[in-house]
Write an enzyme that holds these catalytic residues in place. Structure first.
Site, PDB file in Angstrom:
ATOM      1  N   CYS A  83       0.065   0.586  -5.136  1.00 36.32           N
ATOM      2  CA  CYS A  83       1.433   0.744  -4.652  1.00 36.32           C
ATOM      3  C   CYS A  83       2.427   0.142  -5.656  1.00 36.32           C
ATOM      4  O   CYS A  83       2.562   0.638  -6.766  1.00 36.32           O
ATOM      5  CB  CYS A  83       1.577   0.129  -3.261  1.00 36.32           C
ATOM      6  SG  CYS A  83       3.081   0.661  -2.391  1.00 36.32           S
ATOM      7  N   HIS A  94      -2.769   2.144   0.296  1.00 38.43           N
ATOM      8  CA  HIS A  94      -3.288   0.903   0.854  1.00 38.43           C
ATOM      9  C   HIS A  94      -4.545   1.234   1.662  1.00 38.43           C
ATOM     10  O   HIS A  94      -4.665   2.310   2.232  1.00 38.43           O
ATOM     11  CB  HIS A  94      -2.245   0.249   1.764  1.00 38.43           C
ATOM     12  CG  HIS A  94      -1.020  -0.202   1.039  1.00 38.43           C
ATOM     13  ND1 HIS A  94      -1.039  -1.269   0.167  1.00 38.43           N
ATOM     14  CD2 HIS A  94       0.255   0.267   1.047  1.00 38.43           C
ATOM     15  CE1 HIS A  94       0.181  -1.449  -0.323  1.00 38.43           C
ATOM     16  NE2 HIS A  94       0.982  -0.532   0.186  1.00 38.43           N
TER      17      HIS A  94
END
Length: 493
Positions: free
Chosen positions: A331, A430
């Site tokens: 991310c 994630h």
């Protein structure tokens, strides 16, 4: 609903742990139980099936209760982003940013209404709610605007446990002082005390327990021993308690502990691997001899980028990557590894365009719109065709420049990138390492570089390990917690 409330004498006393165990124990009795935390401040977040964002700790408690997480269980989430500001998330969706001084002026009344409505909706489907407080319920300068502790307990008339951490010292003073600072109607709700993280002989504590019960009139319903097994951490302060494996491990993986590190629960599956030594490094520290480096997510990418550059860690990572070292960015960590990050609106500070670490051919523009959703995909590396699942939480749009040396990490091109040598990785997902087969394939790629034999890839995903972990924690605590006496104070439906 019957309501149990868990408050603590301090932060990190063990509220999340006890709440999760209570959820597990009640679920084992066949009861319909839900966790609840009216307002949480954390950078570890989970995205529900409906695309809402909630505190990861409440997601874990939901799994402990045997149910799917939903944002009703944590209707208000605050995500700190520096300079005394936080992003405000109501019912799973970001509604703005605020400074601490303005938060209660602008959000207190709608926040309390949101909390009450969430409880009403949960009450239509569950018989029990296990609520977790935040920090201390006796912060006298904050009590008048506290949405999470005794205001909630009084609203529900909840049977309340007070948890104290004996490992930090001063446990009796913490307990008595907390009770003394509560209003009489608040103190009347405290039906039991739990002393957590006890390392000594129980017999040496008995005289203190007797004094405490006589002094307060409240029974001590549990003395929980120190446990090496842990729940996923609520925030980065919990990383102080994390220690590398003492035994020799095959692989050493370093995670850079960014100042605003977010979703480091992504790496719990790696920490659970017996052949992996996972440790966290501050930006000013030296990488040393590691088999891989992970750049985690961050709530504020640009300030953490600048710290990497000024601390010297950026130069270390660039040299490590140029030498063929393996680097994975998740991310915000992937954004940091790109060539540039543009923040035209100044959402993270001063507007401008900033040079990234230059290890991945991608550019990111920070946007006001936040993307939160669960995703499924097909990985193209380390071995093509592996199904994966995870979730996205980011406020950046990334443009990839794929070429002969860099290709999409997944069939879904916008989710990640990897180079042909499989040393430089980036992903928006994630929970990527929770995919058991993919995780083992990635570790085997590292092991191959060390001429180590491969690990079996025929394993379950981490969600099954997590449930077994919750069962192990519950089984370890249950003999030391008098649940029946606690429940005597509740009126069963």
């Amino acid at each position: 609903m019957n309501a149990l409330m868990v408050v603590g004498t301090t932060s990190h006393a063990g509220k999340s742990l006890i709440a999760a165990v209570l959820c597990r124990l009640l679920a084992r009795r066949g009861l319909r139980v839900t966790p609840f935390k009216g307002q949480n401040m954390a950078l570890n977040a989970y995205v529900t099936a409906s695309g809402g964002e909630m505190g990861y700790a409440q997601a874990v408690q939901a799994w402990a209760a045997g149910i799917e997480p939903e944002t009703l269980m944590n209707p208000i989430l605050l995500k700190p982003q520096g300079d005394m500001t936080s992003q405000v998330i109501f019912n799973g969706q970001a509604v703005g940013c605020t400074q601490a001084a303005d938060y209660y002026r602008d959000y207190f009344e709608p926040g309390w209404a949101t909390i009450q409505r969430s409880l009403e909706l949960l009450g239509e489907r569950f018989d029990w709610v296990v609520c977790e407080g935040a920090g201390s319920p006796a912060e006298i300068n904050l009590k008048h605007r506290d949405l999470t502790n005794m205001r909630l307990a009084r609203h529900l008339q909840a049977t309340t446990l007070l948890v104290a951490d004996i490992d930090r010292g001063g446990v009796f003073a913490h307990i008595v002082g907390t009770l003394e600072l509560l209003e009489p109607e608040e103190r009347a709700l405290i039906k039991g005390i739990v002393i957590n993280k006890f390392r000594g002989q129980r017999s040496l504590l008995e005289s203190g327990i007797t004094w405490l019960e006589e002094r307060t009139g409240i029974p001590v319903l549990g003395v929980i021993p120190w446990l090496e097994i842990q729940l996923p951490a609520e925030d980065s302060l919990d990383l102080f308690d994390r220690r590398p494996r003492s035994q020799r491990a095959d692989l050493t993986i370093a995670v850079i502990r960014l100042r605003r590190i977010a979703n480091f629960t992504d790496f719990d599956p790696l920490a659970a691997e017996p052949t992996v030594n996972l440790h966290y490094l501050y930006p000013h520290e030296t990488l040393g001899a590691v088999d891989a480096v992970i750049i985690p997510g961050t709530k504020t990418t640009i300030p953490d980028l600048l710290e990497l550059q000024t601390s010297g860690m950026a130069a270390q990572l660039q040299a490590y990557g140029a030498a063929g070292g393996t680097i994975m960015g998740i991310c915000g960590g992937m954004q940091l590894l790109g060539t540039q990050i543009c923040d035209r609106q100044g959402l993270e500070g001063q507007p401008g365009t900033y040079a990234g670490l230059g290890l991945l051919p991608l550019e990111t523009t920070i946007t006001a719109t936040k993307l939160t959703r669960q995703r499924q995909g097909i990985a193209q590396a380390p071995i093509p065709g592996q199904p994966i699942q995870g979730y996205e939480i980011h406020q950046g749009q990334t443009q990839y420049h794929f070429n002969e040396d860099f290709c999409p990490l997944f069939v879904e091109e916008h989710l990640g990138i990897v180079n042909s040598r499989q040393t430089l990785w980036g992903s928006y997902l994630h929970g990527l390492f929770e995919n058991g087969t993919w995780r083992r394939q990635w570790l085997n790629h590292l092991r191959q570089k060390r001429n180590l034999p491969p690990l079996t890839c025929d394993i379950q995903d981490y969600e099954y390990q997590r449930l077994a972990h919750l069962d192990g924690i519950t089984d370890a605590i249950a003999p030391h917690l008098n649940l029946d006496r606690l429940l005597e104070n509740c009126v069963c439906p």
